[in-house]
Structures are given as C-alpha cells and as structure tokens.
Design a protein around this motif. Structure first.
Motif, PDB file in Angstrom:
ATOM      1  N   MET A  54       0.833  -1.204   0.000  1.00  0.00           N
ATOM      2  CA  MET A  54       0.000   0.000   0.000  1.00  0.00           C
ATOM      3  C   MET A  54       0.872   1.259   0.000  1.00  0.00           C
ATOM      4  O   MET A  54       1.963   1.261   0.554  1.00  0.00           O
ATOM      5  N   VAL A  55       0.374   2.318  -0.614  1.00  0.00           N
ATOM      6  CA  VAL A  55       1.022   3.611  -0.431  1.00  0.00           C
ATOM      7  C   VAL A  55       0.802   4.036   1.011  1.00  0.00           C
ATOM      8  O   VAL A  55      -0.092   3.537   1.695  1.00  0.00           O
ATOM      9  N   SER A  56       1.615   4.947   1.492  1.00  0.00           N
ATOM     10  CA  SER A  56       1.424   5.464   2.846  1.00  0.00           C
ATOM     11  C   SER A  56       0.304   6.500   2.840  1.00  0.00           C
ATOM     12  O   SER A  56      -0.058   7.032   1.783  1.00  0.00           O
ATOM     13  N   PRO A  57      -0.247   6.824   4.026  1.00  0.00           N
ATOM     14  CA  PRO A  57      -1.253   7.901   4.072  1.00  0.00           C
ATOM     15  C   PRO A  57      -0.733   9.220   3.499  1.00  0.00           C
ATOM     16  O   PRO A  57      -1.479   9.942   2.846  1.00  0.00           O
ATOM     17  N   LEU A  58       0.549   9.519   3.725  1.00  0.00           N
ATOM     18  CA  LEU A  58       1.112  10.759   3.191  1.00  0.00           C
ATOM     19  C   LEU A  58       1.174  10.718   1.666  1.00  0.00           C
ATOM     20  O   LEU A  58       0.876  11.708   0.994  1.00  0.00           O
ATOM     21  N   GLN A  59       1.554   9.571   1.107  1.00  0.00           N
ATOM     22  CA  GLN A  59       1.545   9.430  -0.349  1.00  0.00           C
ATOM     23  C   GLN A  59       0.134   9.581  -0.897  1.00  0.00           C
ATOM     24  O   GLN A  59      -0.078  10.208  -1.938  1.00  0.00           O
ATOM     25  N   GLY A  60      -0.832   8.971  -0.212  1.00  0.00           N
ATOM     26  CA  GLY A  60      -2.216   9.085  -0.651  1.00  0.00           C
ATOM     27  C   GLY A  60      -2.680  10.533  -0.657  1.00  0.00           C
ATOM     28  O   GLY A  60      -3.338  10.984  -1.608  1.00  0.00           O
ATOM     29  N   ALA A  61      -2.303  11.279   0.384  1.00  0.00           N
ATOM     30  CA  ALA A  61      -2.675  12.695   0.455  1.00  0.00           C
ATOM     31  C   ALA A  61      -2.020  13.485  -0.675  1.00  0.00           C
ATOM     32  O   ALA A  61      -2.631  14.396  -1.253  1.00  0.00           O
ATOM     33  N   PHE A  62      -0.771  13.123  -1.014  1.00  0.00           N
ATOM     34  CA  PHE A  62      -0.074  13.812  -2.104  1.00  0.00           C
ATOM     35  C   PHE A  62      -0.762  13.538  -3.439  1.00  0.00           C
ATOM     36  O   PHE A  62      -0.972  14.445  -4.246  1.00  0.00           O
ATOM     37  N   MET A  63      -1.136  12.273  -3.681  1.00  0.00           N
ATOM     38  CA  MET A  63      -1.818  11.955  -4.933  1.00  0.00           C
ATOM     39  C   MET A  63      -3.171  12.641  -5.006  1.00  0.00           C
ATOM     40  O   MET A  63      -3.588  13.103  -6.070  1.00  0.00           O
ATOM     41  N   ALA A  64      -3.855  12.720  -3.876  1.00  0.00           N
ATOM     42  CA  ALA A  64      -5.135  13.433  -3.849  1.00  0.00           C
ATOM     43  C   ALA A  64      -4.931  14.904  -4.193  1.00  0.00           C
ATOM     44  O   ALA A  64      -5.743  15.507  -4.900  1.00  0.00           O
ATOM     45  N   HIS A  65      -3.830  15.470  -3.699  1.00  0.00           N
ATOM     46  CA  HIS A  65      -3.516  16.870  -4.022  1.00  0.00           C
ATOM     47  C   HIS A  65      -3.295  17.037  -5.526  1.00  0.00           C
ATOM     48  O   HIS A  65      -3.765  18.019  -6.123  1.00  0.00           O
ATOM     49  N   LEU A  66      -2.599  16.084  -6.151  1.00  0.00           N
ATOM     50  CA  LEU A  66      -2.392  16.156  -7.597  1.00  0.00           C
ATOM     51  C   LEU A  66      -3.724  16.117  -8.344  1.00  0.00           C
ATOM     52  O   LEU A  66      -3.912  16.830  -9.333  1.00  0.00           O
TER      53      LEU A  66
END
Length: 220
Positions: A54-66
């Motif tokens: 899984m991606v990390s929660p921080l990675q998920g937040a970054f992708m959501a930002h994109l």
C-alpha cells in the motif's frame, strides 16, 4: 513516492532524521479519511506480510492533491492490491468534481491480477462508498494496457504494479497513445526506501535486483 525508510535500510541517525521529517510532513498534510483508515488497518490484519504494498497515508494525500490540482476525469491505476490508493484517488475525484456531469462522470479503473485480492479490493471500494466511481479490473496491467481503447483517452495513469515491468508499461502507454493532451503518469517506488540510487550501480547488485530494475527504469 516511497514509504518512510525502515531501520534496516538506514543508519540510526538517518533513520531518526527521515522518520522525523516524514512525521512532520504527515502532521501538516491532509489527514486520512476514516474509510481509508479502515482499509489500511484491515489490509494490515489480512495481509500482514504484504501490507507495505500500500502507499502510505502521506503518499495518498499527495496523490489526492495532484488530482485536486489537475482535475482529471479519467484515471487508470496499474496495481490495485486492496484498493487503498484507488480510494484515495476516488475521494479526490469526487471532491473536485462535485457538479454531476451525466455525459462524462469522473471514473477510475484499477487493475489487480490476483482474483482473490481483486475481490477484497472490490469489497473495500463498495464499503467506502465509491463503487459508482471505481471499477476493479481483475486482470494484469499488461492485459489492461493491451486492451484499452486508445480512443478513450486517460488524464492520469498511476503505475504501481510489477516493478520489473515498469519500462514496458510506460512504453505501452506512449506507443498506444493512451494519454490525453497534458495527461500525466505517476510512478511509485522509483527510489524504494532510498536504496535505488546508492545500490543500483554497485558491483554487488545483480541484474535481477529490484533496485537495479528500478534504476534502469529511471534512466529509461
């Protein structure tokens, strides 16, 4: 994009520094929604030896930002696992396209070649309330790219499947002209715990090493 380094991959000083930076970034970024926390925790219990997929929660937040920044309408994810990253992307898709467009609703397709894991992902997506946005394709990334209709252009492609095949996936996307104008490709694990750049050219690393393969992709 990578998860924070484990102690096995750094010395003590580096590990403390990287962990501290990661914790600071996580505290000051968008927080993980409850439905995503449920998927992450359920995955850790059901697949304890594979949860790092899984991606990390921080990675998920970054992708959501994109997604919020680029506002794509059609996303393809190569490598679904249990649906954690797919739901992060879908969460952002829904929030940045709140006005319903019946002719062109935002959609996300995600591939998982293991039928049993694909079934888990489907349940996770339904439970999180995104079954109207996300479709799980129970096929390999190669199959999805080979059979994708080039007329159905994609705004965003997230590559997180077989690391050894990253270059092939990338070439297939470009050769088959699957991206729309200004479309983007996001690729996970290109630094893989900070070891790719330090070990890929080392004489001790074999050609079959995952770090060497990722290094080759980065130079592709």
């Amino acid at each position: 994009m990578d998860t924070p380094p484990s102690p096995a991959h750094t010395n003590d000083g580096q590990e403390r520094s990287h962990t501290s930076v990661y914790a600071y970034a996580a505290q000051n970024s968008a927080q993980e929604p409850q439905e995503l926390q449920h998927i992450r925790e359920s995955t850790a219990k059901e697949f304890p030896t594979e949860a790092l997929k899984m991606v990390s929660p921080l990675q998920g937040a970054f992708m959501a930002h994109l997604v919020h920044t680029q506002k794509p309408r059609r996303i393809l994810e190569l490598g679904c696992f249990t649906g954690y990253s797919a739901v992060w992307l879908a969460h952002a898709l829904r929030s940045c396209h709140q006005t319903r467009d019946l002719l062109s609703p935002p959609r996300l397709w995600t591939c998982e070649r293991d039928p049993e894991v694909a079934a888990v992902a489907t349940k996770s997506i339904v439970r999180a309330g995104y079954s109207d946005t996300v479709t799980v394709i129970s096929e390999s990334a190669d199959h999805a790219l080979t059979h994708w209709d080039p007329a159905q252009k994609l705004d965003l492609i997230f590559i997180d499947a077989n690391k050894s095949a990253y270059s092939r996936y990338y070439d297939m996307v470009l050769d088959r002209d699957l991206l729309c104008e200004n479309g983007q490709i996001i690729v996970d694990n290109v630094l893989l715990h900070g070891k790719v750049h330090t070990t890929a050219d080392s004489p001790e690393m074999t050609k079959r090493s995952i770090y060497t393969k990722l290094h080759d992709f980065n130079r592709h």
